[in-house]
Design a protein around this motif. Structure first.
Motif, PDB file in Angstrom:
ATOM      1  N   GLU A  38       1.030  -1.018  -0.352  1.00 16.22           N
ATOM      2  CA  GLU A  38       0.152   0.116   0.196  1.00 16.22           C
ATOM      3  C   GLU A  38       0.586   1.356   0.079  1.00 16.22           C
ATOM      4  OE1 GLU A  38      -2.312  -0.717   3.307  1.00 16.22           O
ATOM      5  OE2 GLU A  38      -3.696  -1.815   2.540  1.00 16.22           O
ATOM      6  N   ASN A  39       1.836   1.246   0.930  1.00 11.08           N
ATOM      7  CA  ASN A  39       2.867   2.492   1.050  1.00 11.08           C
ATOM      8  C   ASN A  39       3.441   2.312  -0.191  1.00 11.08           C
ATOM      9  OD1 ASN A  39       1.980   2.867   3.730  1.00 11.08           O
ATOM     10  ND2 ASN A  39       3.443   1.792   4.444  1.00 11.08           N
ATOM     11  N   ALA A  40       3.972   1.216  -0.952  1.00  6.98           N
ATOM     12  CA  ALA A  40       4.508   1.839  -2.172  1.00  6.98           C
ATOM     13  C   ALA A  40       3.737   2.683  -3.058  1.00  6.98           C
ATOM     14  CB  ALA A  40       5.330   0.709  -2.535  1.00  6.98           C
ATOM     15  N   LYS A  41       2.379   1.939  -3.790  1.00  6.65           N
ATOM     16  CA  LYS A  41       1.984   2.519  -4.121  1.00  6.65           C
ATOM     17  C   LYS A  41       1.769   3.665  -3.945  1.00  6.65           C
ATOM     18  CE  LYS A  41      -3.090   1.540  -5.539  1.00  6.65           C
ATOM     19  NZ  LYS A  41      -3.427   3.410  -6.247  1.00  6.65           N
ATOM     20  N   GLU A  42       1.197   4.433  -3.029  1.00 12.36           N
ATOM     21  CA  GLU A  42       0.754   5.734  -2.229  1.00 12.36           C
ATOM     22  C   GLU A  42       2.794   6.112  -3.383  1.00 12.36           C
ATOM     23  OE1 GLU A  42      -0.288   8.602   1.049  1.00 12.36           O
ATOM     24  OE2 GLU A  42       0.526   6.741   1.223  1.00 12.36           O
ATOM     25  N   ALA A  43       3.558   5.669  -2.397  1.00  9.09           N
ATOM     26  CA  ALA A  43       4.679   6.782  -2.889  1.00  9.09           C
ATOM     27  C   ALA A  43       5.139   6.670  -4.132  1.00  9.09           C
ATOM     28  CB  ALA A  43       6.273   6.158  -2.758  1.00  9.09           C
ATOM     29  N   MET A  44       4.732   5.766  -5.018  1.00 11.44           N
ATOM     30  CA  MET A  44       4.866   5.845  -6.344  1.00 11.44           C
ATOM     31  C   MET A  44       4.006   6.696  -7.209  1.00 11.44           C
ATOM     32  SD  MET A  44       4.529   2.738  -9.603  1.00 11.44           S
ATOM     33  CE  MET A  44       2.683   3.074  -9.328  1.00 11.44           C
ATOM     34  N   GLU A  45       2.583   6.790  -7.079  1.00 12.34           N
ATOM     35  CA  GLU A  45       2.025   7.999  -7.293  1.00 12.34           C
ATOM     36  C   GLU A  45       2.202   8.980  -7.008  1.00 12.34           C
ATOM     37  OE1 GLU A  45      -2.172   4.882  -7.549  1.00 12.34           O
ATOM     38  OE2 GLU A  45      -1.775   6.588  -5.646  1.00 12.34           O
ATOM     39  N   CYS A  46       3.028   9.838  -6.011  1.00 11.81           N
ATOM     40  CA  CYS A  46       3.304  11.342  -5.501  1.00 11.81           C
ATOM     41  C   CYS A  46       4.747  11.661  -6.241  1.00 11.81           C
ATOM     42  CB  CYS A  46       2.758  10.894  -3.783  1.00 11.81           C
ATOM     43  SG  CYS A  46       1.091  11.105  -3.406  1.00 11.81           S
ATOM     44  N   TYR A  47       5.161  10.336  -6.028  1.00 13.86           N
ATOM     45  CA  TYR A  47       6.461  10.467  -7.453  1.00 13.86           C
ATOM     46  C   TYR A  47       5.930  10.786  -8.631  1.00 13.86           C
ATOM     47  CZ  TYR A  47      11.346   9.527  -8.437  1.00 13.86           C
ATOM     48  OH  TYR A  47      12.899  10.491  -8.850  1.00 13.86           O
ATOM     49  N   LEU A  48       5.408   9.578  -9.261  1.00  8.56           N
ATOM     50  CA  LEU A  48       5.295  10.303 -10.523  1.00  8.56           C
ATOM     51  C   LEU A  48       4.459  11.640 -10.884  1.00  8.56           C
ATOM     52  CD1 LEU A  48       4.271   6.552 -11.499  1.00  8.56           C
ATOM     53  CD2 LEU A  48       6.253   7.919 -11.829  1.00  8.56           C
ATOM     54  N   LEU A  49       3.342  12.006  -9.869  1.00 13.28           N
ATOM     55  CA  LEU A  49       2.855  13.380  -9.817  1.00 13.28           C
ATOM     56  C   LEU A  49       3.307  14.300  -9.701  1.00 13.28           C
ATOM     57  CD1 LEU A  49       0.202  14.453  -9.842  1.00 13.28           C
ATOM     58  CD2 LEU A  49      -0.377  14.167  -7.785  1.00 13.28           C
ATOM     59  N   GLY A  50       4.772  13.938  -9.111  1.00 14.83           N
ATOM     60  CA  GLY A  50       5.422  15.505  -8.928  1.00 14.83           C
ATOM     61  C   GLY A  50       6.159  15.322 -10.491  1.00 14.83           C
ATOM     62  N   LEU A  51       7.008  14.592 -10.969  1.00 13.61           N
ATOM     63  CA  LEU A  51       7.175  14.701 -11.948  1.00 13.61           C
ATOM     64  C   LEU A  51       6.503  15.343 -12.896  1.00 13.61           C
ATOM     65  CD1 LEU A  51       9.675  11.077 -12.452  1.00 13.61           C
ATOM     66  CD2 LEU A  51      10.629  13.335 -11.847  1.00 13.61           C
ATOM     67  N   LEU A  52       5.089  14.599 -13.256  1.00 13.91           N
ATOM     68  CA  LEU A  52       4.501  15.127 -14.474  1.00 13.91           C
ATOM     69  C   LEU A  52       4.224  16.890 -14.238  1.00 13.91           C
ATOM     70  CD1 LEU A  52       1.660  12.133 -14.991  1.00 13.91           C
ATOM     71  CD2 LEU A  52       4.041  13.170 -16.004  1.00 13.91           C
ATOM     72  N   GLU A  53       4.218  17.102 -12.739  1.00 15.93           N
ATOM     73  CA  GLU A  53       4.039  18.843 -12.512  1.00 15.93           C
ATOM     74  C   GLU A  53       4.993  19.085 -12.767  1.00 15.93           C
ATOM     75  OE1 GLU A  53       2.857  18.322  -8.588  1.00 15.93           O
ATOM     76  OE2 GLU A  53       0.742  18.764  -9.140  1.00 15.93           O
ATOM     77  N   GLN A  54       6.664  18.557 -13.390  1.00 16.56           N
ATOM     78  CA  GLN A  54       7.616  19.365 -13.141  1.00 16.56           C
ATOM     79  C   GLN A  54       8.267  19.860 -14.526  1.00 16.56           C
ATOM     80  OE1 GLN A  54      10.612  18.167 -11.077  1.00 16.56           O
ATOM     81  NE2 GLN A  54       9.316  18.141  -9.325  1.00 16.56           N
ATOM     82  N   GLY A  55       6.258  18.773 -15.125  1.00 15.34           N
ATOM     83  CA  GLY A  55       7.006  19.042 -16.788  1.00 15.34           C
ATOM     84  C   GLY A  55       7.992  17.730 -17.064  1.00 15.34           C
ATOM     85  N   ALA A  56       8.598  16.951 -16.495  1.00 16.42           N
ATOM     86  CA  ALA A  56       9.519  15.797 -16.748  1.00 16.42           C
ATOM     87  C   ALA A  56       8.734  14.666 -17.496  1.00 16.42           C
ATOM     88  CB  ALA A  56      10.280  15.103 -15.627  1.00 16.42           C
ATOM     89  N   VAL A  57       9.686  14.188 -18.152  1.00 15.08           N
ATOM     90  CA  VAL A  57       9.923  12.847 -18.809  1.00 15.08           C
ATOM     91  C   VAL A  57       9.722  11.759 -17.844  1.00 15.08           C
ATOM     92  CG1 VAL A  57      10.391  11.028 -20.533  1.00 15.08           C
ATOM     93  CG2 VAL A  57       9.910  13.393 -20.837  1.00 15.08           C
TER      94      VAL A  57
END
Length: 128
Positions: A38-57
């Motif tokens: 459960e924690n890995a899912k949440e950590a991954m989603e937050c990490y990816l969302l942060g990358l997308l908000e920064q415009g990163a690939v």
């Protein structure tokens, strides 16, 4: 948007902790196998969302077959996450124009216009 990345799960005397080989610095921990997943899912989603908000690939997910486990008490788990960009980020309203026949077919198919546009923009910008 759905994402799947492999995580290396470490099982030691202190509990469980996970790291993502493709997501540098994305780690989490848990006291049980259920909690670590459960924690890995949440950590991954937050990490990816942060990358997308920064415009990163977004990094390409490595095949689990290509991952070498560092220790005997580790295993690979594929982590499935669903990042709803419309709900998890600040959004703006956009107006667009499409042919009426296309609108009618999309409405009959219950197409979510915002979701389709988000996916198309991410693909066009080569962010994932």
């Amino acid at each position: 948007m759905v994402f799947i990345y492999p995580a290396i799960i470490h099982d030691d005397e202190d509990g469980f902790w996970a790291e993502f080989p493709d997501l540098e610095g994305c780690n989490t921990q848990g006291d049980s196998q259920q909690e670590i997943l459960e924690n890995a899912k949440e950590a991954m989603e937050c990490y990816l969302l942060g990358l997308l908000e920064q415009g990163a690939v977004l990094p390409k997910a490595t095949s689990p077959k290509e991952i070498r486990l560092p220790e005997a008490n580790t295993y690979i788990s594929l982590i499935y996450g669903d990042v709803d960009l419309a709900k998890n980020t600040k959004s703006i309203k956009k107006t667009l124009t499409i042919p009426i026949w296309l609108n009618e077919q999309a409405m009959q198919a219950n197409i979510n216009f915002s979701n389709v546009l988000q996916k198309a923009l991410l693909k066009e910008l080569q962010l994932c």
